[in-house]
Design an enzyme around this catalytic site. Structure first.
Site, PDB file in Angstrom:
ATOM      1  N   ASP A   1       0.786  -1.191  -0.060  1.00  0.00           N
ATOM      2  CA  ASP A   1       0.145  -0.007   0.113  1.00  0.00           C
ATOM      3  C   ASP A   1       0.905   1.350   0.142  1.00  0.00           C
ATOM      4  O   ASP A   1       1.914   1.221   0.872  1.00  0.00           O
ATOM      5  CB  ASP A   1      -0.874  -0.137   1.126  1.00  0.00           C
ATOM      6  CG  ASP A   1      -1.705   1.260   1.364  1.00  0.00           C
ATOM      7  OD1 ASP A   1      -2.650   1.253   0.478  1.00  0.00           O
ATOM      8  OD2 ASP A   1      -1.756   2.029   2.348  1.00  0.00           O
TER       9      ASP A   1
ATOM     10  N   GLU B   1       1.848  -0.469  -5.011  1.00  0.00           N
ATOM     11  CA  GLU B   1       0.780   0.854  -5.398  1.00  0.00           C
ATOM     12  C   GLU B   1       1.938   1.953  -5.530  1.00  0.00           C
ATOM     13  O   GLU B   1       2.364   2.488  -4.545  1.00  0.00           O
ATOM     14  CB  GLU B   1      -0.202   0.912  -4.398  1.00  0.00           C
ATOM     15  CG  GLU B   1      -1.084   2.180  -4.634  1.00  0.00           C
ATOM     16  CD  GLU B   1      -2.131   2.522  -3.461  1.00  0.00           C
ATOM     17  OE1 GLU B   1      -3.539   2.521  -3.953  1.00  0.00           O
ATOM     18  OE2 GLU B   1      -1.853   2.429  -2.270  1.00  0.00           O
TER      19      GLU B   1
END
Length: 718
Positions: free
Chosen positions: A366, A403
């Protein structure tokens, strides 16, 4: 050294121990280790039960005997698995200098494998400052947080019997990822599983996942996290909101008990290991969505749970001009200082643990661009922790997915070190815009379909380093993309201000659900267009849970806090939209059997096999005449099946795809084939099931094919 400085029961004896972080179980006892650089006094407390407020054993570590460098350590005889423990660190409390030590706070071990108790942010004792003092975090709390019942547990995860477990090790270009949330996937009563909302519940859905054809599941965060750290309420129902997604970790080694079946502490580890074992047995890899960019401690007004009380200025990036405040590259209050050696080592140790002891196959990071920044926030890419992770020998063969952006404006898709795959947000946005009918996207669509060479080829990487997706947990579901013009996040308690406005969605006449059969047909057709483009594009495709049967969140594009009908997967839609499920399943299978769609290198536009046909050719309504103009809404291409693809036993069929996002039908002239081969139609998204995907392809007798408005076709050669 056998005496204790404060309270000691007869069975506990201590010795020097060794400088290893976390707990290490050995014959006769346990070694404990913790890092602090500026702490002046370190105390270990052991509790018989996590809910006890008084320790069974308490020991102040000796600065000479129990310290090696900045690692404080002690071996405690008769300590055993199942006991609770915590650390107290004394030292300066001066937030304006970055120090927040408070000996009244029982701190969790960052390396703890199990955390017991339920973390409640309404419990004042877990805050390092007096919440009732107008000076806020500049004040000092004297409340003892041991009564919060949240404590670390001594646990040995190495005792699990993995039997003959083998990681499936699918090549990246053969993978099809299915993103799901452990609780939300099966918590609905109509999920028809016995252990709803748990790791066991996912295991009950393995046959479904196999039937769909996916070979990897990407689990949204399963690190320990607090559910009730959100003070907001659902403005529609009045219920308290929960951070159910889990993007607020307490530490990086413990499995959350939020998805455990039963109440026995530590059972969550065994149930997670059972799930990994069963998925592997069925050829499905396990990828964890991991959050190393921030923690649940939040900003200066957050609680003191572990890192803040251990060494605030090491574990977090603080404002240079005022260390009282935190850099907020994550958008959640704080930012992990991943450029510091101690933090780097902790993250690497965490990843190694999940791979070696929990047998996971990969990680999706993330806001991974934060891990590529230095202590000043500058992007350093190949010189950062990202490179260390990619080069780590224990992590060799592990899937690494980034990401590639963060909340501080950093967007580094395509710039990650070798060894990383990346979520391709440009693929997502371009495909959405094309299907919606926006102008000026056809040229970029061709680039995305070809594996985004503009992003990845420049660094010598492969098409499969692009993780292609149209929807993910963050944003609209696929059905909502074709059902809502605007987000509807009113229930989130933020006056619909949260969540992105850049959805590139269209409702086709009615905002939300409708009984209009014509609108429903068009929406389903657009869903099939999305699935078709995703599955015929070079790269690594990812599907969001429930998209295969038109899951809806009723227009909420930021349902992180909704543990209710809004975000629960409604399995009744599997019956209602079984045609979309079958289409998706068939397209996944089509991709699997055609190597030409899973290339291990980028297209060149040249004839590589000597058959006179380029590896890819681009077309419009006329062969070899693509229209990349601003007002174009159509694109066709042909992939040669004669080009050798690594891992394929034989040559593939030629594949022709025509995409028409125009509001009118278009007649495409199909390129001629050589050597007596003919075209056969497999897909026409304008047709209804079962004719939208033909299990027995039908011959195309004409050299023209009418591609209806807002539809796609796929042909193969025979």
């Amino acid at each position: 050294m056998e005496e204790t400085k404060i309270k000691e029961k007869a069975q506990f004896k201590v010795s020097k121990g060794f400088p290893v972080l976390g707990t290490s179980i050995d014959r006769g006892g346990v070694n404990f280790g913790v890092f602090t650089r500026n702490g002046t006094s370190v105390t270990l407390e052991i509790y018989e039960n996590y809910y006890d407020e008084e320790p069974a054993f308490k020991y102040v570590l000796d600065k000479k005997e129990n310290r090696t460098g900045n690692i404080w350590h002690v071996f405690v005889e008769q300590a055993r698995a199942g006991m609770s423990y915590g650390w107290r660190i004394d030292g300066p409390y001066n937030p304006e200098e970055g120090f927040r030590f408070n000996k009244n706070k029982l701190l969790l071990d960052p390396y703890a494998k199990v955390i017991g108790g339920s973390l409640d942010f309404s419990e004042e004792s877990i805050f390092g400052y007096d919440k009732n003092d107008p000076k806020k975090d500049l004040s000092f709390s004297t409340l003892d947080s041991a009564k919060s019942q949240v404590k670390s547990f001594i646990w040995d995860s190495r005792g699990y019997n993995w039997k003959n477990d083998e990681n499936p090790r699918h090549p990246l270009n053969d993978m099809i990822i299915y993103e799901l949330h452990v609780r939300l996937y099966t918590i609905n009563p109509n999920s028809n599983v016995e252990h709803r909302g748990t790791y066991k519940g996912i295991a009950e859905k393995i046959n479904y996942l196999k039937g769909l054809g996916v070979n990897a599941v990407e689990l949204m965060p399963i690190f320990a996290f607090p559910l009730n750290d959100n003070p907001k309420v659902n403005t529609i129902t009045g219920e308290k909101l929960k951070n159910v997604w889990g993007y607020n970790p307490v530490n990086f080694f413990s499995v959350t008990s939020n998805y455990r079946y039963g109440v026995k502490i530590g059972e969550e580890i065994i149930q997670f290991q059972d799930l990994v074992f069963e998925l592997h047995k069925n050829g499905i890899e396990v990828i964890l969505d991991v959050v190393f960019n921030h923690t649940a401690e939040g900003n200066e007004l957050g609680p003191t749970l572990n890192f803040r009380g251990l060494e605030n200025s090491v574990y977090y990036l603080l404002k240079k001009d005022n260390p009282r405040y935190y850099e907020n590259f994550s958008g959640t209050g704080n930012t992990i200082n991943s450029s510091h050696y101690v933090v780097k080592q902790m993250i690497l140790d965490s990843l190694r643990y999940w791979v070696s002891e929990m047998h996971v196959d990969g990680f999706r990071f993330d806001l991974a661009s934060i891990l590529g920044r230095d202590s000043k926030g500058n992007w350093i890419g190949d010189l950062s922790l990202l490179k260390d992770i990619a080069d780590d020998p224990i992590l060799a063969g592990t899937k690494l997915i980034a990401e590639g952006w963060d909340a501080a404006g950093g967007y580094y898709v395509g710039d990650f070190p070798t060894g990383w795959a990346e979520w391709n947000g440009k693929f997502r946005d371009t495909v959405r815009r094309f299907v919606k009918g926006d102008n000026g996207v056809v040229s970029d669509l061709a680039t995305r379909i070809a594996g985004s060479p503009d992003l990845f080829e420049k660094r010598g990487r492969k098409p499969y380093n692009s993780v292609n997706f149209i929807t993910s947990h963050d944003g609209f579901t696929m059905w909502d993309l074709v059902s809502y013009n605007n987000k509807h996040n009113d229930a989130n308690g933020e006056n619909n201000r949260d969540g992105t406005d850049a959805n590139y969605s269209f409702n086709y006449g009615v905002e939300g659900e409708t009984n209009d059969e014509n609108i429903i047909k068009l929406r389903k057709q657009q869903i099939k267009n999305f699935i078709t483009i995703l599955m015929v594009s070079q790269g690594l495709p990812m599907i969001l849970m429930g998209d295969e049967f038109c899951r809806t969140q009723f227009g909420n594009n930021n349902a992180y806090c909704q543990d209710n009908y809004i975000s629960w997967v409604d399995w009744s839609r599997k019956v209602k939209f079984n045609d979309i499920f079958n289409f998706t399943k068939n397209m996944i299978h089509f991709r699997k059997v055609h190597c030409a769609l899973r290339r291990d290198r980028f297209f060149t536009g040249r004839d590589l096999s000597g058959d006179g046909i380029a590896d890819i050719t681009w077309h419009g309504v006329k062969p070899f005449k693509p229209d990349f103009g601003y007002y174009s809404h159509s694109l066709a291409f042909m992939i040669s099946g004669d080009d050798y693809i690594q891992g394929c036993k034989e040559k593939d069929s030629d594949i022709y795809v025509a995409l028409n996002a125009f509001i009118k039908d278009l007649q495409f002239e199909i390129p001629k084939l050589q050597n007596g081969k003919k075209w056969y139609r497999v897909v026409d998204t304008s047709e209804e099931s079962p004719n939208d995907f033909l299990l027995e392809p039908s011959i195309v007798k004409d050299n023209h094919y009418t591609v209806h408005s807002r539809s796609s076709i796929v042909l193969i050669s025979k």
